[in-house]
Design a protein around this motif. Structure first.
Motif, PDB file in Angstrom:
ATOM      1  N   THR A  84       0.875  -1.336   0.049  1.00 29.61           N
ATOM      2  CA  THR A  84      -0.062  -0.029  -0.063  1.00 29.61           C
ATOM      3  C   THR A  84       0.802   1.220  -0.035  1.00 29.61           C
ATOM      4  OG1 THR A  84      -1.607  -1.214   1.189  1.00 29.61           O
ATOM      5  CG2 THR A  84      -2.001   1.122   1.213  1.00 29.61           C
ATOM      6  N   ALA A 163     -10.021   4.756   1.174  1.00 33.40           N
ATOM      7  CA  ALA A 163     -10.304   3.740   0.250  1.00 33.40           C
ATOM      8  C   ALA A 163     -10.114   2.465   0.861  1.00 33.40           C
ATOM      9  CB  ALA A 163      -9.217   3.799  -0.841  1.00 33.40           C
ATOM     10  N   VAL A 165     -10.310  -1.963   0.076  1.00 29.04           N
ATOM     11  CA  VAL A 165     -10.594  -3.088  -0.704  1.00 29.04           C
ATOM     12  C   VAL A 165     -11.865  -3.751  -0.205  1.00 29.04           C
ATOM     13  CG1 VAL A 165     -10.050  -5.614  -1.493  1.00 29.04           C
ATOM     14  CG2 VAL A 165      -7.995  -3.906  -1.258  1.00 29.04           C
ATOM     15  N   ASP A 166     -12.822  -4.372  -0.859  1.00 30.58           N
ATOM     16  CA  ASP A 166     -14.200  -4.740  -0.647  1.00 30.58           C
ATOM     17  C   ASP A 166     -14.058  -6.097  -0.079  1.00 30.58           C
ATOM     18  OD1 ASP A 166     -16.676  -5.386  -0.441  1.00 30.58           O
ATOM     19  OD2 ASP A 166     -17.439  -4.674  -2.363  1.00 30.58           O
ATOM     20  N   GLN A 294      -5.746  -9.160  -3.121  1.00 32.37           N
ATOM     21  CA  GLN A 294      -6.140  -7.776  -2.897  1.00 32.37           C
ATOM     22  C   GLN A 294      -5.113  -6.851  -3.851  1.00 32.37           C
ATOM     23  OE1 GLN A 294      -7.562  -6.526   0.840  1.00 32.37           O
ATOM     24  NE2 GLN A 294      -6.282  -8.155   1.653  1.00 32.37           N
ATOM     25  N   ASP A 295      -5.543  -5.976  -4.229  1.00 33.74           N
ATOM     26  CA  ASP A 295      -4.619  -5.020  -5.015  1.00 33.74           C
ATOM     27  C   ASP A 295      -4.125  -4.099  -4.162  1.00 33.74           C
ATOM     28  OD1 ASP A 295      -2.888  -3.617  -6.648  1.00 33.74           O
ATOM     29  OD2 ASP A 295      -4.314  -3.608  -8.494  1.00 33.74           O
ATOM     30  N   GLU A 298      -2.891  -0.559  -5.933  1.00 33.81           N
ATOM     31  CA  GLU A 298      -4.073   0.190  -6.384  1.00 33.81           C
ATOM     32  C   GLU A 298      -4.829   0.871  -5.137  1.00 33.81           C
ATOM     33  OE1 GLU A 298      -5.061   1.142  -9.403  1.00 33.81           O
ATOM     34  OE2 GLU A 298      -7.035   1.903  -8.595  1.00 33.81           O
ATOM     35  N   LEU A 299      -4.953   0.170  -3.989  1.00 33.67           N
ATOM     36  CA  LEU A 299      -5.658   0.863  -2.824  1.00 33.67           C
ATOM     37  C   LEU A 299      -4.753   1.980  -2.355  1.00 33.67           C
ATOM     38  CD1 LEU A 299      -7.601   0.258  -0.672  1.00 33.67           C
ATOM     39  CD2 LEU A 299      -5.958  -1.058   0.630  1.00 33.67           C
ATOM     40  N   ARG A 302      -5.479   5.028  -4.765  1.00 32.10           N
ATOM     41  CA  ARG A 302      -6.705   5.585  -4.612  1.00 32.10           C
ATOM     42  C   ARG A 302      -6.873   6.635  -3.514  1.00 32.10           C
ATOM     43  NH1 ARG A 302     -11.109   2.097  -6.620  1.00 32.10           N
ATOM     44  NH2 ARG A 302     -10.262   1.239  -8.499  1.00 32.10           N
ATOM     45  N   SER A 319     -14.320   5.915  -7.750  1.00 35.87           N
ATOM     46  CA  SER A 319     -14.402   4.961  -6.702  1.00 35.87           C
ATOM     47  C   SER A 319     -13.608   4.870  -5.583  1.00 35.87           C
ATOM     48  CB  SER A 319     -14.762   3.496  -7.472  1.00 35.87           C
ATOM     49  OG  SER A 319     -14.775   2.541  -6.552  1.00 35.87           O
ATOM     50  N   THR A 320     -13.878   4.416  -4.493  1.00 37.14           N
ATOM     51  CA  THR A 320     -12.981   4.329  -3.587  1.00 37.14           C
ATOM     52  C   THR A 320     -13.013   2.789  -3.182  1.00 37.14           C
ATOM     53  OG1 THR A 320     -14.802   4.880  -1.904  1.00 37.14           O
ATOM     54  CG2 THR A 320     -13.153   6.539  -2.748  1.00 37.14           C
ATOM     55  N   VAL A 322     -12.060  -0.759  -3.823  1.00 38.01           N
ATOM     56  CA  VAL A 322     -11.182  -1.833  -4.858  1.00 38.01           C
ATOM     57  C   VAL A 322     -11.725  -3.177  -4.729  1.00 38.01           C
ATOM     58  CG1 VAL A 322      -8.986  -2.761  -5.482  1.00 38.01           C
ATOM     59  CG2 VAL A 322      -9.157  -0.301  -4.568  1.00 38.01           C
TER      60      VAL A 322
END
Lengths: 336, 336
Positions: A84, A163, A165-166, A294-295, A298-299, A302, A319-320, A322
């Motif tokens: 991150t 942000a 990750v879902d 998990q990316d 990218e997190l 964001r 969008s927040t 990922v």
DNA sequence: TCCCCCTAAGTTAGCGCTAACAATTAGTTT
DNA sequence: AAACTAATTGTTAGCGCTAACTTAGGGGGA
């Protein structure tokens, strides 16, 4: 870039060389309008010839902005947080910001305040918080710092934006995969319940099971470490209560795998295992681990997007959240 | 720390409140001598009451020092580098420095120059380089930046000073352990040969074997990843040339273990394996890995010690070599 | 043509701090 | 007590930059 004993060139020097006032040079480097093309080019040439670079301290003094983003991080030696950070750093530097870091060895109100004070001393323009404990955010929200705070992994907390990750989706993916394979007794090894992600995954696991009409009583809690996964694995191997285990992260899964191996529990023949994170090593566990990717980079990116918006320096954010992704390897199969 | 719309207090405000000149306040916060105890206390009280904090930009502007150390790092997502960063950050913050970070996604002359330029724009007081490629240091030595450069993992390079873990000693420990167990055919999976540590470990492996009168012909090269360890492991399993393998790091060892397991090669019964690093997970590999522990955090701390000395801000440094330690687990035993 | 306005520059005044020097006070020494 | 020294405090002048204001030139509408 070359060292020289002479004073570094400043606006004045560039101005003289270009035959304009220092203010005009300032206008050029700050991309102000109302500078004629001819002068702009002359100034740019002078800047290049002298190798001029703007003095950050002087600029900060007058603008009251440091062009620095502080990153408050813990658990930096782990895969997720360190990646991150990578994403954050990359995006911030691209946007022309400096990245100052404060790593927390232990997370306490005191250490957090210390780090925040450190950042305020530096007059950072914003703080990215990558400390996955839920109470950290609360502590920070209390603080009213006067600069934007963006958190990694926090939605649903109104006080601080961020942000994430879902996590729920990720857990759903994992549990869904196991259910599809035909498992009915699916346990979960959760992370510590004072971690945002630990709670989120456990809740989503429970929800997914219940909506499939299955029991969610096989819940254990570790501390993210391989060691804790190992201990829990030994118990699980003795009990043989579950045919599948959804583990909160890959490290605990590694420990679990080790314990199962020692106890003669075969994976996936006797028990299926799904992890979370997809570290680079997970594909070489014994057996290669099915897990949720998990990316993290990218997190991090964001988070900087959001930060730039908050600072008033970037486009608005799309969008927040990922999306995670299921990676199926060899630690899962249909139950015997 | 509380936000307020009013201007933050400055030296002048403190001075007024304490009934002294702003310069006297400056003397107090900079610990100058020749301030009477009474005034010092009065000033300190005023500072506390107003919650005064020095403005870094103003200070930097006049002192030409930023109280910032830049850390140029690559491979930050890995265990070693990220822990080194931890040590660096901790020591630097303790010493009152800010830590600015530039992470390199790929190591090239261009990306390094970019990062260095970034740091110079920030007028950092020194740069810690944690990029384990040997040519990086050369590139930096060329640059003549005008600020101290301290490298992680470099001795023997006269151009740049630094701290390092004693790689040769570590390799000696590993190979010595295998020889003591009775192994005679000991292979090595080296890291990339443009990495300082990769070369150092390979050379020490070779030296240790030769001084024991053994052959050093079983040398393979990976890229530090578990994947490369796996590929090499498949070959090794087919050849069965060695009874023991000293692997350049724990991740490659993980891949090797996986390949051996797939091929039915038992560890340690058929082949003994020793790693390098001792990541937290290594004790839960299958089997738990015998490896060489490096104290990365200590390494980072040492770098800051050296840096502070170079900046002229710290005691002289005791030693710049950190001793590694052998951790014996279950992946090694006497040959069959 | 004259006036207004808009563009493209220049001038001035700090931002908050420290270094260098100046001034005051107290403490010696003769 | 005069004359010197040392300790303490105050005054002044920037560090390099940007924001705000000022001024000098055109161009267009009446």
């Amino acid at each position: 870039m070359t060292k020289s004993n002479a004073r570094l060139p400043r606006l004045e020097d560039v101005a003289e060389r270009a035959g304009v006032s220092h203010q005009t040079v300032s206008r050029v480097i700050n991309n102000h309008p109302n500078v004629s093309k001819a002068t702009r080019e002359r100034v740019e040439a002078a800047i290049a010839e002298l190798g001029y670079r703007r003095n950050t301290a002087a600029r900060s003094l007058v603008t009251r902005r440091s062009q620095t983003i502080g990153v408050l991080a813990s658990e930096l030696s782990q895969y997720g947080p360190s990646n991150t950070l990578l994403g954050v750093e990359q995006a911030a530097r691209n946007a022309g910001y400096f990245v100052s870091i404060a790593a927390l060895k232990s997370v306490s109100r005191e250490s957090i305040f210390d780090a925040v004070r450190h950042f305020m001393d530096q007059s950072v323009d914003g703080i990215v918080v990558s400390v996955p404990h839920s109470d950290t955010l609360l502590a920070l929200a209390d603080l009213k710092l006067g600069v934007p705070v963006v958190a990694v992994g926090s939605l649903g907390n109104d006080a601080v934006s961020g942000a994430m990750v879902d996590q729920a989706r990720g857990a759903e993916l994992a549990v869904g995969h196991l259910i599809e394979l035909g498992h009915r007794r699916i346990g979960h090894i959760a992370g510590p319940q004072d971690w945002i992600d630990g709670v989120a995954r456990a809740e989503a696991w429970s929800a997914a099971l219940r909506s499939a009409g299955l029991d969610d009583d096989l819940l254990m809690t570790g501390d993210w470490s391989a060691g804790s996964g190992y201990e829990i694995g030994r118990k699980l191997a003795a009990e043989r209560s579950a045919t599948a285990v959804f583990v909160g992260n890959d490290q605990m899964a590694l420990g679990l795998l080790r314990a199962f191996n020692e106890a003669g529990v075969r994976v996936p023949d006797d028990v299926s295992v799904v992890g979370f994170d997809d570290q680079p090593e997970s594909g070489y566990f014994n057996p290669p681990l099915t897990t949720v990717r998990q990316d993290f980079e990218e997190l991090g990116r964001r988070c900087i997007d959001i930060m730039l918006t908050a600072i008033g320096d970037g486009e608005s954010v799309s969008s927040t959240v990922v999306a995670p992704e299921l990676v199926v390897r060899q630690s899962t199969s249909a139950p015997a």
